[in-house]
Enzyme design. Structure first.
Site, PDB file in Angstrom:
ATOM      1  N   ASN A  11       0.855  -1.189   0.000  1.00 10.18           N
ATOM      2  CA  ASN A  11       0.000   0.000   0.000  1.00 10.18           C
ATOM      3  C   ASN A  11       0.891   1.238   0.000  1.00 10.18           C
ATOM      4  OD1 ASN A  11      -1.836   2.033   0.535  1.00 10.18           O
ATOM      5  ND2 ASN A  11      -2.239   1.379   2.655  1.00 10.18           N
ATOM      6  N   TRP A  12       0.942   1.919  -1.144  1.00 10.81           N
ATOM      7  CA  TRP A  12       1.852   3.064  -1.284  1.00 10.81           C
ATOM      8  C   TRP A  12       1.313   4.327  -0.635  1.00 10.81           C
ATOM      9  CZ3 TRP A  12       3.982   2.901  -7.051  1.00 10.81           C
ATOM     10  CH2 TRP A  12       4.633   1.679  -7.244  1.00 10.81           C
ATOM     11  N   LYS A  13       0.026   4.329  -0.316  1.00 11.13           N
ATOM     12  CA  LYS A  13      -0.629   5.520   0.272  1.00 11.13           C
ATOM     13  C   LYS A  13      -0.431   6.752  -0.624  1.00 11.13           C
ATOM     14  CE  LYS A  13       0.133   3.365   4.712  1.00 11.13           C
ATOM     15  NZ  LYS A  13       0.204   3.481   6.164  1.00 11.13           N
ATOM     16  N   HIS A  98      -9.320   0.773   5.237  1.00  7.63           N
ATOM     17  CA  HIS A  98      -8.013   1.027   5.848  1.00  7.63           C
ATOM     18  C   HIS A  98      -8.182   1.995   7.022  1.00  7.63           C
ATOM     19  CE1 HIS A  98      -3.914   2.409   6.449  1.00  7.63           C
ATOM     20  NE2 HIS A  98      -3.551   1.275   5.889  1.00  7.63           N
ATOM     21  N   GLU A 100      -6.599   4.482   8.051  1.00  5.42           N
ATOM     22  CA  GLU A 100      -6.479   5.921   7.765  1.00  5.42           C
ATOM     23  C   GLU A 100      -7.771   6.469   7.182  1.00  5.42           C
ATOM     24  OE1 GLU A 100      -2.917   5.504   5.460  1.00  5.42           O
ATOM     25  OE2 GLU A 100      -1.908   4.815   7.286  1.00  5.42           O
ATOM     26  N   GLU A 171      -5.086  -5.338  10.692  1.00  7.70           N
ATOM     27  CA  GLU A 171      -4.047  -4.343  10.933  1.00  7.70           C
ATOM     28  C   GLU A 171      -4.334  -3.608  12.230  1.00  7.70           C
ATOM     29  OE1 GLU A 171      -2.125  -3.022   6.981  1.00  7.70           O
ATOM     30  OE2 GLU A 171      -3.955  -1.865   7.184  1.00  7.70           O
ATOM     31  N   SER A 215       3.683  -2.464  10.323  1.00 10.21           N
ATOM     32  CA  SER A 215       5.135  -2.481  10.547  1.00 10.21           C
ATOM     33  C   SER A 215       5.825  -3.766  10.117  1.00 10.21           C
ATOM     34  CB  SER A 215       5.444  -2.176  12.021  1.00 10.21           C
ATOM     35  OG  SER A 215       5.063  -0.842  12.331  1.00 10.21           O
ATOM     36  N   GLY A 236       2.918  -1.290   4.281  1.00 11.23           N
ATOM     37  CA  GLY A 236       2.894   0.137   3.978  1.00 11.23           C
ATOM     38  C   GLY A 236       4.302   0.637   3.689  1.00 11.23           C
ATOM     39  N   GLY A 237       4.937   1.228   4.706  1.00 13.77           N
ATOM     40  CA  GLY A 237       6.256   1.851   4.558  1.00 13.77           C
ATOM     41  C   GLY A 237       7.267   1.041   3.765  1.00 13.77           C
TER      42      GLY A 237
HETATM   43  C1  PEP Z   1      -0.642  -0.045   6.240  1.00  6.95           C
HETATM   44  O1  PEP Z   1      -0.875   1.157   6.348  1.00  6.95           O
HETATM   45  O2  PEP Z   1      -1.433  -0.790   5.633  1.00  6.95           O
HETATM   46  C2  PEP Z   1       0.585  -0.555   6.854  1.00  6.95           C
HETATM   47  C3  PEP Z   1       0.636  -1.819   7.152  1.00  6.95           C
HETATM   48  O3  PEP Z   1       1.602   0.351   7.070  1.00  6.95           O
HETATM   49  P1  PEP Z   1       3.092   0.038   7.664  1.00  6.95           P
HETATM   50  O4  PEP Z   1       3.566  -1.226   7.013  1.00  6.95           O
HETATM   51  O5  PEP Z   1       3.881   1.230   7.262  1.00  6.95           O
HETATM   52  O6  PEP Z   1       2.926  -0.111   9.138  1.00  6.95           O
END
Ligand code: PEP
Length: 252
Positions: A11-13, A98, A100, A171, A215, A236-237
């Site tokens: 997920n590039w956001k 999600h 966010e 998540e 994470s 994500g990141g």
């Molecule tokens: C996400 O937002 O779906 C996510 C898992 O982010 P991160 O891996 O950066 O915690």
């Protein structure tokens, strides 16, 4: 017996630009091929970059998904992108729910259900995110929250004339972008609970895959995947750096 594929979703956001997005997609496509990765790899770039990336993925080495969709059919809804438009662009997946979008953009169970319905009417696969906030985690409301989120999802799915594939991503909100992950014991308890709850609510015969997100890194991916009932990861990141993303794909 064919072992079912693991799923690695990135997920590039709201990150990157045209050049960096195409570069990142190109690097991922090349490395998936080179490393002979057999998992199902899905990336979720910002919507503006979906079609240019689709263009460099003609052999469908990876799958593409949208980070969001409108809850409504085509019409006077300034700024929205419909499920029909995604289908027309041959986008296979969409994220729904999600944290966010739930917590920063104030989406609720009702609008999320409408989104799932529009997607299924257009044959688009859904990755539906659930998870408790830090406060809910600290006050031991995790199971209560997960049950509530799953009940609402399945009420909608069970009433739907055309239910389609849904993947559920657990998540924990407190694990997203924080470097924190649940302990192995916590994960095993939570995934047992999700597995059993889904089995109870799911009226269709289709098995439902479960992902973990929060994470995930090349260092913890392998041990996270040891949890029973985890079929893949939502990242994500680490999905913004081709090497990290591919390292995760290769270690699991
Ligand atoms: C996400 O937002 O779906 C996510 C898992 O982010 P991160 O891996 O950066 O915690």
């Amino acid at each position: 017996y064919i072992m079912s594929k693991k799923i690695i979703a990135g997920n590039w956001k709201q990150n990157g630009n045209m050049k960096s997005s195409i570069q990142l997609a190109q690097d991922i496509i090349r490395e998936v091929k080179k490393n002979n990765i057999k998992h199902e790899v899905i990336i979720f770039p910002p919507s503006l970059y979906l079609l240019p990336i689709k263009n460099i993925n003609k052999k469908e080495i990876i799958n593409l998904g949208s980070q969001n969709v409108s809850a409504y059919n085509d019409g006077a809804l300034t700024g929205e992108i419909s499920a029909t438009m995604l289908k027309d662009s041959k986008i296979k997946y969409c994220l729904v729910g999600h944290s966010e979008r739930r917590h920063i953009l104030n989406e609720n169970d009702l609008s999320l259900c409408e989104k799932v319905s529009r997607l299924h009417e257009n044959n688009i696969r859904v990755i539906y995110c659930i998870g408790e906030t830090l406060k809910e985690y600290k006050t031991k409301k995790t199971k209560y929250i997960l049950n509530k989120q799953l009940r609402s999802l399945f009420e909608n799915l069970n009433n739907s004339k055309r239910p389609n594939r849904v993947i559920i991503a657990y998540e924990p909100v407190w694990a997203i972008g924080t470097g924190l992950v649940p302990s192995a014991k916590e994960l095993s308890i939570t995934f047992d609970y999700i597995h059993n709850t889904v089995r109870r609510y799911n009226k269709s015969s289709k098995p439902i895959k479960l992902l973990y997100g929060g994470s995930v890194s090349p260092d913890n991916a392998e041990s996270l995947m040891e949890t029973q009932y985890i079929d893949g990861l939502l990242i994500g990141g680490a999905s913004l750096i081709a090497k990290k993303f591919i390292d995760i794909c290769s270690t699991i």
